[in-house]
Design an enzyme around this catalytic site. Structure first.
Site, PDB file in Angstrom:
ATOM      1  N   HIS A 153     -19.717  46.043  45.211  1.00 21.21           N
ATOM      2  CA  HIS A 153     -18.475  46.088  46.012  1.00 21.21           C
ATOM      3  C   HIS A 153     -18.789  45.863  47.494  1.00 21.21           C
ATOM      4  O   HIS A 153     -18.028  45.200  48.199  1.00 21.21           O
ATOM      5  CB  HIS A 153     -17.739  47.412  45.818  1.00 21.21           C
ATOM      6  N   HIS A 164     -10.241  43.316  39.816  1.00 20.32           N
ATOM      7  CA  HIS A 164     -11.508  44.001  40.057  1.00 20.32           C
ATOM      8  C   HIS A 164     -12.677  43.250  39.425  1.00 20.32           C
ATOM      9  O   HIS A 164     -13.776  43.212  39.991  1.00 20.32           O
ATOM     10  CB  HIS A 164     -11.490  45.452  39.568  1.00 20.32           C
ATOM     11  N   HIS A 214     -21.572  42.306  34.762  1.00 26.18           N
ATOM     12  CA  HIS A 214     -22.681  42.159  35.716  1.00 26.18           C
ATOM     13  C   HIS A 214     -23.887  41.454  35.109  1.00 26.18           C
ATOM     14  O   HIS A 214     -24.533  40.632  35.756  1.00 26.18           O
ATOM     15  CB  HIS A 214     -23.116  43.532  36.227  1.00 26.18           C
ATOM     16  N   ASP A 225     -15.984  42.089  41.388  1.00 26.19           N
ATOM     17  CA  ASP A 225     -17.361  42.346  40.937  1.00 26.19           C
ATOM     18  C   ASP A 225     -18.176  41.051  40.891  1.00 26.19           C
ATOM     19  O   ASP A 225     -19.300  41.000  41.379  1.00 26.19           O
ATOM     20  CB  ASP A 225     -17.349  42.948  39.519  1.00 26.19           C
TER      21      ASP A 225
HETATM   22 ZN   LIG Z   1     -16.833  47.032  40.245  1.00 24.74          ZN
END
Ligand SMILES: [Zn+2]
Length: 307
Positions: free
Chosen positions: A82, A239, A266, A243
């Site tokens: 973030h 969001h 991720h 990310d």
């Molecule tokens: Zn996040």
């Protein structure tokens, strides 16, 4: 100068600090953002451990819940994504991120508090040109029913699709073409989210010790437990874009190309950067012309002036 008309690197105009709780470890952390010389990039400094780790894809470890940097000798910095998104979205090329613990504070679970810190510090231009990574051919990684891809394009854009069993989320998709204020306006305030069942399971496993309704959207069945509800109707997919945007900044500069995420996380973005940089024909470094007709790139062509 010969590089007139080329976008130059930026750093912070002053040092700013914040305090907060680490989402995963739950400890209180103080974080300072400091100016750094041109060419430094973003560097994390653990003052409690006397170690520095550059914010680059090849200094990350395999993780799914958050993005973790490591110096390869056991010193880690967790949950950098973030903050990285805020730095990218604010056009900060060079900064030292100083921490007295192993995690970036969760703040409110979005990038907005970090954007506010950068605004408070202000930014200044530096002598070296900004270096961007131009995508020259499509690169894709797939796995576990998900995929992430980078494709050549003139500017920078991202698209994302998510699909959850949960009745509140189901299917959400979004495509964003980045211009000066896109990140701040469209993505920066979108918070981390989790299902109550998962949160309880993770907590029992010693994870998300700092997680609370103050720093994440928590969903139970078809209910949002947070008072005040959502900040955007499609906050979840926003969001996920936030990310991925933060993780992509671990390339070491803004990307000129198109990102596509399909239920990815991720780990996919990490593999995607590894696959990109493993192929010398897939990318090149370039400077960015500061011309009005130039397509939008990964971050502001026109910097805000802070009064
Ligand atoms: Zn996040």
């Amino acid at each position: 100068m010969g590089d007139k008309g080329i976008i130059r690197q930026r750093t912070l105009a002053s040092t700013v600090a914040c305090h907060g709780v680490g989402l995963h470890g739950g400890e209180r952390i103080t974080m300072s953002l400091r100016p750094a010389d041109a060419g430094t990039g973003i560097v994390f400094r653990r003052i409690d451990a006397g170690a520095e780790v550059p914010a680059l894809w090849n200094h990350t470890v395999n993780a799914t819940l958050c993005t973790i940097l490591s110096n390869g000798e056991g010193i880690e910095i967790k949950t950098v994504e973030h903050l990285m998104a805020a730095l990218a979205g604010s056009g900060v090329d060079n900064a030292i991120v100083e921490l007295d613990g192993a995690e970036v504070p969760a703040m409110d679970g979005s990038a907005a508090p970090f954007v506010a810190m950068i605004d408070q510090a202000g930014t200044v231009t530096q002598d070296l040109p900004r270096r961007a990574i131009k995508i020259l051919k499509p690169i894709e990684v797939t796995g576990q029913g998900a995929s992430a891809a980078l494709l050549p394009d003139h500017g920078f854009s991202m698209s994302f699709e998510i699909e959850f069993e949960n009745p509140l989320i189901r299917f959400q998709d979004m495509m964003v073409t980045f211009e000066a204020d896109t990140f701040r306006a469209e993505l920066s305030r979108a918070r981390t989210f989790g299902m109550l069942d998962d949160v309880e399971r993770l907590r029992a496993a010693g994870l998300v010790q700092g997680g609370s309704l103050k720093n994440a959207i928590v969903i139970s069945g078809d209910r949002i437990l947070n008072r005040g509800g959502l900040r955007y109707a499609d906050e979840f997919v926003r969001h996920k874009l936030l990310d991925a945007y933060g993780d992509l900044y671990l390339a070491g500069g803004p990307i000129i190309g198109q990102f596509r995420g399909l239920r990815s996380g991720h780990a996919h973005t990490r593999m995607l950067l590894a696959a990109l940089f493993a192929d010398p024909e897939a990318w090149c470094m370039t400077t960015i012309a500061d011309t009005a007709g130039m397509p939008a790139i990964a971050w502001p062509l026109r910097q805000r002036v802070h009064a």
